[in-house]
Design an enzyme around this catalytic site. Structure first.
Site, PDB file in Angstrom:
ATOM      1  N   GLY A  84       0.823  -1.205   0.000  1.00  0.00           N
ATOM      2  CA  GLY A  84       0.000   0.000   0.000  1.00  0.00           C
ATOM      3  C   GLY A  84       0.852   1.248   0.000  1.00  0.00           C
TER       4      GLY A  84
ATOM      5  CG  ASN B 148       0.180   1.255   4.719  1.00  0.00           C
ATOM      6  OD1 ASN B 148      -0.274   1.886   5.667  1.00  0.00           O
ATOM      7  ND2 ASN B 148      -0.043   1.614   3.453  1.00  0.00           N
TER       8      ASN B 148
ATOM      9  CB  SER C  30      -6.819   1.439  12.613  1.00  0.00           C
ATOM     10  OG  SER C  30      -7.732   2.498  12.878  1.00  0.00           O
TER      11      SER C  30
ATOM     12  CE1 TYR D 167      -9.520   0.342   7.893  1.00  0.00           C
ATOM     13  CE2 TYR D 167      -9.873   0.967  10.182  1.00  0.00           C
ATOM     14  CZ  TYR D 167      -9.120   1.033   9.019  1.00  0.00           C
ATOM     15  OH  TYR D 167      -7.964   1.781   8.991  1.00  0.00           O
TER      16      TYR D 167
ATOM     17  CB  ALA E  40     -13.543  -7.801  12.390  1.00  0.00           C
TER      18      ALA E  40
ATOM     19  CE  LYS F 102      -6.261  -1.239   9.577  1.00  0.00           C
ATOM     20  NZ  LYS F 102      -4.998  -1.414   8.824  1.00  0.00           N
TER      21      LYS F 102
END
Length: 250
Positions: free
Chosen positions: A10, A87, A139, A151, A153, A155
């Site tokens: 990323g 990332n 995050s 998102y 879950a 992270k």
């Protein structure tokens, strides 16, 4: 400072771009990986323009065949990957009962499956060398956030992967840590702003009000934390999650 071979997934924009530039500025040879080839090329070109060494590679991070190919391309250019920064990620937010299965799979596969695949593809060479650094970009949402169950879950799972892999790999000289950004202004912020019915400027001002430091973050803020974890002498810090969020978190 010793030059190492780094790979940033990323890396074509936002936080990944900031991390790739920071690693290159320290003299590391950087593989800039992105699913958008033109974005990876642009960042790699920026690094080279500044006198650094970089190669652009493309891959869908959830595809094991493409992951192996990308790692091989970096290896051909610079040698075995010694610093891995996972990332790559994106958001497709929704309430848990409204979450389409395909959106769940897409986000979890990119953040969590992708990190696992790149770890599997790069760690054997690190083990053979007796040295390696892995940094997963999590995050602050891993703690809890609303209306983005996939998102959160993904992270939270990434932080679990960080701790478990750190225990497995510590005896062979590989550290595995995570950085958890708070509100950082990137292209993803524009999506969040639109979802909240605000302009980007309104959204940034709104978010800053809830941050003790009084401002939103930048990719540079996250890159600084990554540089700490990837330092040559940072071998006694592993299995940790460092939240870079402008203040204490709940």
């Amino acid at each position: 400072m010793r030059s190492r071979v780094a790979l940033v997934t990323g890396g074509g924009s936002g936080i990944g771009q900031g991390i790739a530039l920071a690693l290159a500025a320290q003299g590391h040879r950087v593989g800039v990986l992105d699913r958008v080839e033109e974005a990876a090329q642009a960042v790699a070109g920026e690094i080279r323009d500044k006198g650094g060494q970089a190669v652009a590679v493309w891959a869908d991070v959830s595809d094991p065949v493409q992951v192996e190919r990308a790692v091989g391309e970096v290896g051909e250019a610079f040698g075995a990957v010694e610093i891995l920064v996972n990332n790559a990620g994106f958001a497709k937010d929704n309430l848990v009962l409204d979450m389409p299965l395909e959106d769940w799979d897409a986000v979890v596969d990119t953040h969590l499956r992708g990190a696992f695949l790149f770890l599997k593809a790069t760690a054997p060479a690190m083990r053979a060398a007796g040295w390696g650094r892995v940094v997963n970009i999590s995050s602050i949402s891993a703690i809890v956030d609303d209306e983005r169950v996939n998102y959160v879950a993904a992270k939270a799972g990434l932080e679990g992967l960080t701790r478990a892999a750190a225990l497995d790999l510590a005896p062979v000289g590989i550290t595995v840590n995570a950085v958890g950004p708070g509100v950082v202004v990137t292209r993803m912020t524009e999506v969040s702003a639109a979802r909240a019915g605000r302009t980007l400027e309104e959204h940034v001002r709104h978010q800053a009000k809830g941050i003790p430091r009084g401002r939103t973050g930048t990719p540079h803020d996250i890159a600084r934390a990554v540089l700490f974890f990837t330092a040559e002498d940072a071998d006694y810090v592993t299995g940790q999650v460092l939240y870079v969020s402008g203040g204490p978190h709940g």
